[in-house]
Design a protein around this motif. Structure first.
Motif, PDB file in Angstrom:
ATOM      1  N   GLY A 156       0.794  -1.215   0.000  1.00 13.93           N
ATOM      2  CA  GLY A 156       0.000   0.000   0.000  1.00 13.93           C
ATOM      3  C   GLY A 156       0.823   1.260   0.000  1.00 13.93           C
ATOM      4  N   CYS A 157       0.248   2.306   0.568  1.00 12.87           N
ATOM      5  CA  CYS A 157       0.847   3.629   0.502  1.00 12.87           C
ATOM      6  C   CYS A 157       1.608   3.987   1.769  1.00 12.87           C
ATOM      7  N   TYR A 158       0.989   3.740   2.943  1.00 15.66           N
ATOM      8  CA  TYR A 158       1.553   4.196   4.201  1.00 15.66           C
ATOM      9  C   TYR A 158       2.007   3.028   5.060  1.00 15.66           C
ATOM     10  N   PRO A 159       3.081   3.177   5.836  1.00 16.11           N
ATOM     11  CA  PRO A 159       3.562   2.090   6.702  1.00 16.11           C
ATOM     12  C   PRO A 159       2.549   1.739   7.790  1.00 16.11           C
ATOM     13  N   ALA A 160       2.695   0.539   8.339  1.00  7.99           N
ATOM     14  CA  ALA A 160       1.840   0.066   9.421  1.00  7.99           C
ATOM     15  C   ALA A 160       2.452   0.417  10.765  1.00  7.99           C
ATOM     16  N   TRP A 161       1.728   0.168  11.833  1.00  9.26           N
ATOM     17  CA  TRP A 161       2.224   0.428  13.191  1.00  9.26           C
ATOM     18  C   TRP A 161       1.695  -0.655  14.124  1.00  9.26           C
ATOM     19  N   ALA A 162       2.402  -0.886  15.215  1.00  8.30           N
ATOM     20  CA  ALA A 162       1.954  -1.844  16.212  1.00  8.30           C
ATOM     21  C   ALA A 162       0.787  -1.231  16.987  1.00  8.30           C
ATOM     22  N   PRO A 163      -0.230  -2.060  17.293  1.00  7.33           N
ATOM     23  CA  PRO A 163      -0.330  -3.514  17.176  1.00  7.33           C
ATOM     24  C   PRO A 163      -0.992  -4.004  15.893  1.00  7.33           C
ATOM     25  N   ALA A 164      -1.031  -3.167  14.862  1.00  9.37           N
ATOM     26  CA  ALA A 164      -1.700  -3.557  13.625  1.00  9.37           C
ATOM     27  C   ALA A 164      -0.731  -4.077  12.576  1.00  9.37           C
ATOM     28  N   LEU A 165       0.471  -4.449  12.962  1.00  7.30           N
ATOM     29  CA  LEU A 165       1.486  -4.855  11.997  1.00  7.30           C
ATOM     30  C   LEU A 165       1.113  -6.149  11.279  1.00  7.30           C
ATOM     31  N   PRO A 166       1.092  -6.149   9.944  1.00  7.47           N
ATOM     32  CA  PRO A 166       1.034  -7.407   9.197  1.00  7.47           C
ATOM     33  C   PRO A 166       2.370  -8.140   9.309  1.00  7.47           C
ATOM     34  N   GLY A 167       2.443  -9.299   8.668  1.00  9.28           N
ATOM     35  CA  GLY A 167       3.707 -10.041   8.702  1.00  9.28           C
ATOM     36  C   GLY A 167       4.835  -9.287   8.036  1.00  9.28           C
ATOM     37  N   ALA A 168       4.552  -8.650   6.904  1.00  4.56           N
ATOM     38  CA  ALA A 168       5.525  -7.821   6.182  1.00  4.56           C
ATOM     39  C   ALA A 168       4.763  -6.709   5.487  1.00  4.56           C
ATOM     40  N   VAL A 169       5.473  -5.624   5.173  1.00  8.70           N
ATOM     41  CA  VAL A 169       4.833  -4.447   4.584  1.00  8.70           C
ATOM     42  C   VAL A 169       5.688  -3.920   3.439  1.00  8.70           C
ATOM     43  N   VAL A 170       5.034  -3.597   2.324  1.00  8.19           N
ATOM     44  CA  VAL A 170       5.665  -2.839   1.246  1.00  8.19           C
ATOM     45  C   VAL A 170       4.848  -1.563   1.091  1.00  8.19           C
ATOM     46  N   ALA A 171       5.406  -0.443   1.543  1.00  8.90           N
ATOM     47  CA  ALA A 171       4.708   0.840   1.530  1.00  8.90           C
ATOM     48  C   ALA A 171       5.443   1.827   0.637  1.00  8.90           C
ATOM     49  N   ALA A 172       4.716   2.466  -0.263  1.00 10.66           N
ATOM     50  CA  ALA A 172       5.336   3.434  -1.175  1.00 10.66           C
ATOM     51  C   ALA A 172       6.011   4.562  -0.411  1.00 10.66           C
ATOM     52  N   GLU A 173       5.443   4.932   0.743  1.00  6.94           N
ATOM     53  CA  GLU A 173       6.016   6.028   1.508  1.00  6.94           C
ATOM     54  C   GLU A 173       7.415   5.716   2.034  1.00  6.94           C
ATOM     55  N   ARG A 225      -0.522  11.868  23.786  1.00  9.95           N
ATOM     56  CA  ARG A 225      -0.540  10.443  23.444  1.00  9.95           C
ATOM     57  C   ARG A 225      -0.617   9.624  24.724  1.00  9.95           C
ATOM     58  N   LEU A 226      -1.595   8.702  24.776  1.00  7.75           N
ATOM     59  CA  LEU A 226      -1.841   7.918  25.981  1.00  7.75           C
ATOM     60  C   LEU A 226      -1.273   6.509  25.906  1.00  7.75           C
ATOM     61  N   ARG A 227      -1.470   5.842  24.767  1.00  8.92           N
ATOM     62  CA  ARG A 227      -1.101   4.430  24.683  1.00  8.92           C
ATOM     63  C   ARG A 227      -1.163   3.977  23.223  1.00  8.92           C
ATOM     64  N   VAL A 228      -0.673   2.751  22.998  1.00  6.69           N
ATOM     65  CA  VAL A 228      -0.777   2.158  21.665  1.00  6.69           C
ATOM     66  C   VAL A 228      -2.241   1.821  21.393  1.00  6.69           C
ATOM     67  N   GLY A 229      -2.559   1.658  20.149  1.00  4.73           N
ATOM     68  CA  GLY A 229      -3.913   1.284  19.765  1.00  4.73           C
ATOM     69  C   GLY A 229      -4.045   1.221  18.262  1.00  4.73           C
ATOM     70  N   ALA A 230      -5.003   0.415  17.799  1.00  6.32           N
ATOM     71  CA  ALA A 230      -5.248   0.315  16.362  1.00  6.32           C
ATOM     72  C   ALA A 230      -6.716   0.092  16.045  1.00  6.32           C
ATOM     73  N   HIS A 231      -7.543  -0.042  17.087  1.00 10.70           N
ATOM     74  CA  HIS A 231      -8.966  -0.317  16.920  1.00 10.70           C
ATOM     75  C   HIS A 231      -9.748   0.875  17.457  1.00 10.70           C
ATOM     76  N   PRO A 232     -10.821   1.308  16.766  1.00 14.39           N
ATOM     77  CA  PRO A 232     -11.585   2.462  17.261  1.00 14.39           C
ATOM     78  C   PRO A 232     -12.055   2.313  18.697  1.00 14.39           C
ATOM     79  N   ALA A 233     -12.338   1.084  19.135  1.00 15.09           N
ATOM     80  CA  ALA A 233     -12.798   0.865  20.506  1.00 15.09           C
ATOM     81  C   ALA A 233     -11.673   0.975  21.528  1.00 15.09           C
ATOM     82  N   ASP A 234     -10.434   1.109  21.066  1.00 15.80           N
ATOM     83  CA  ASP A 234      -9.328   1.338  22.001  1.00 15.80           C
ATOM     84  C   ASP A 234      -9.423   2.728  22.640  1.00 15.80           C
ATOM     85  N   ALA A 235     -10.204   3.627  22.037  1.00 16.86           N
ATOM     86  CA  ALA A 235     -10.327   5.000  22.531  1.00 16.86           C
ATOM     87  C   ALA A 235     -11.693   5.205  23.169  1.00 16.86           C
ATOM     88  N   ASP A 236     -11.716   5.847  24.323  1.00 15.49           N
ATOM     89  CA  ASP A 236     -12.956   6.196  25.011  1.00 15.49           C
ATOM     90  C   ASP A 236     -13.323   7.623  24.590  1.00 15.49           C
TER      91      ASP A 236
END
Length: 490
Positions: free
Chosen positions: A57-74, A412-423
């Motif tokens: 894709g276009c943009y790199p990933a971040w933990a905890p949403a990391l796939p096994g490997a990433v190829v990002a144009a950015e 910044r409070l904590r890591v997160g990747a799911h909308p429900a991670d935020a209150d």
């Protein structure tokens, strides 16, 4: 953090069916965001089979949403801009094959729709698990939308007055034909507001004339834009079961967020709908799904766009038979019901498997009608760089959960990747897809997706084309993190 309470037995069923269908083949995503599917494999209701072995894709990933490997144009360009976003695949075409070879098995590629380029990547033995691109073009072509609605026997009350022309006549003629001073000119098979021009005067008409006909010219309908995610699944009797998600409220052309005319600023599923309009959405979606199966053998995910008027009337204005920009966050709606997300079922359908974890479709849609009239749900807001010159974010502000403090600064409070991670009810949001501090962002570039789940207050949008006070404060605080870059820096 919002509790999702997803049935673990159903999650396990969906996980095992996907594992069976993949049969050891690596799942690969090819979308703009390399964290596509993240709401389905992260958070409190994750399905690990949906975590890609490789994301392109276009943009790199971040933990905890990391796939096994990433190829990002950015990672190659170190730049974010509108042009870079649209040209991502050509820029990484030489980087992808070595990663596919390293997977050591034929891939299953998930994407919005299948293209020749994706089939080349999957060759010789891989699979593109997506709707065929040429078939998508037939169904999504804007000039044929009204013929589609008639063929599907969708109620006439939801159809917008329109005309079809090969060449645009004078504006006055179009205004008389559809009965409104502003008309909506559409052409082609496009997404993200491209191919649509609101015409109120000659300057707008000149922009519309740059589109390639034929054209659908429709009456302008004032109200909230909306998106509804729909899933059709082949049944045991030669038809399809149709599951209709609750409709959203979409704000369009929000200049304060850097969003241009006819372009979506995001979607909010926390705002209630009138019961009668919601019922019409469900009925229309069911009729369209049944027609598409009869006519083309099409099943899986699709989106139905509509306009909800201030007096509660419903008008349909577009269909998108594929994954969409709404697919990621709308998945939370299914998780809030205790179910695996539609995308798990969509991939199962694309791979010829059985979907037996969503229950009875009529029961699902009855529940949709109840939930649609209630407050509470997920949302996302698109953020574009509004600075007049290139800028970069300060170090230390990666994607994750943030709180807007009394000082109107983002903390910044904590890591997160799911909308429900935020209150969100406590002014927390998930900032997804933020750039790194070494990335030069140009005006108009995507700098984040602001996400969350709310009980109904606060809301992301105040109106059909306006952001809420909280959203504007968050957007301003986000821009405070960006600092100008000098030409010699890039």
């Amino acid at each position: 953090m919002i509790a999702l309470n997803v049935d673990t037995g159903l999650l396990d069923t969906a996980h095992k069916e996907l594992q069976r269908l993949l049969d050891g083949r690596p799942l690969v995503t090819a979308e703009r965001f390399t964290t596509a599917l993240r709401t389905s494999y992260t958070g409190p209701a994750g399905i690990e089979a949906l975590r890609p072995a490789l994301a392109i894709g276009c943009y790199p990933a971040w933990a905890p949403a990391l796939p096994g490997a990433v190829v990002a144009a950015e990672d190659r360009t170190r730049t974010r801009s509108v042009a870079e976003r649209h040209g991502r695949l050509p820029r990484i075409r030489h980087d992808v094959p070595p990663h596919l070879i390293a997977l050591n098995r034929p891939p299953v590629i998930s994407a919005w729709y299948a293209t020749g380029r994706l089939r080349e990547l999957a060759a010789p033995d891989g699979t593109v698990a997506a709707i065929d691109g040429e078939l998508r073009d037939k169904v999504e072509a804007k000039p044929v939308f009204d013929q589609l609605l008639r063929a599907a026997e969708v109620p006439a009350a939801v159809r917008i007055p329109c005309v079809h022309v090969d060449h645009l006549p004078e504006l006055g003629e179009l205004q008389r034909a559809v009965g409104t001073a502003t008309v909506v000119v559409q052409a082609g098979v496009t997404s993200g507001g491209r191919g649509t021009v609101f015409v109120a005067g000659q300057d707008d008409m000149s922009r519309a004339a740059r589109l390639l006909g034929p054209f659908r010219v429709a009456a302008f309908v004032d109200g909230w834009s909306s998106n509804t995610t729909v899933l059709s699944v082949p049944d045991e009797h030669g038809g399809v079961r149709t599951y209709v998600d609750r409709p959203s409220h979409k704000s369009v052309g929000v200049a304060a967020l850097g969003i241009g005319p006819a372009k979506s600023a995001g979607n909010d599923w926390s705002r209630p709908w009138p019961a009668a309009a919601a019922a019409l959405i469900v009925e229309s979606a069911q009729r369209i799904a049944a027609w598409a199966w009869r006519r083309y053998g099409m099943a899986g995910l699709f989106g139905l766009d509509a306009i909800l008027t201030p007096d509660g009337r419903l008008f349909l204005n577009e269909i998108n038979w594929r994954n969409q920009g709404t697919t990621e966050v709308s998945a939370v709606n299914q998780q809030l019901r205790g179910l695996p997300p539609f995308i798990a079922a969509h991939l199962t359908v694309m791979l010829g498997g059985r979907v037996d974890w969503l229950g009875n479709a009529d029961d699902f849609n009855t529940d949709t009608l109840t939930r649609a009239t209630q407050a509470g749900g997920p949302f996302y807001v698109k953020a574009r760089l509004c600075h007049p010159a290139p800028a970069s974010i300060a170090p230390g502000y990666g994607s994750g959960v943030y709180r807007l403090g009394p000082d109107d600064r983002l903390h910044r409070l904590r890591v997160g990747a799911h909308p429900a991670d935020a209150d969100t009810d406590r002014h927390e949001v998930l900032m997804a897809n933020l750039p790194g501090p070494d990335i030069v962002c140009h005006p108009g570039a995507e700098i984040a997706t602001i996400e969350g789940v709310t009980s109904g207050q606060p809301r992301p949008f105040d109106g059909p084309d306006s952001a809420s006070a909280l959203t504007r404060r968050v957007h301003t605080a986000l821009h405070e993190l960006f600092h100008p870059r000098q030409p010699e820096d890039f």
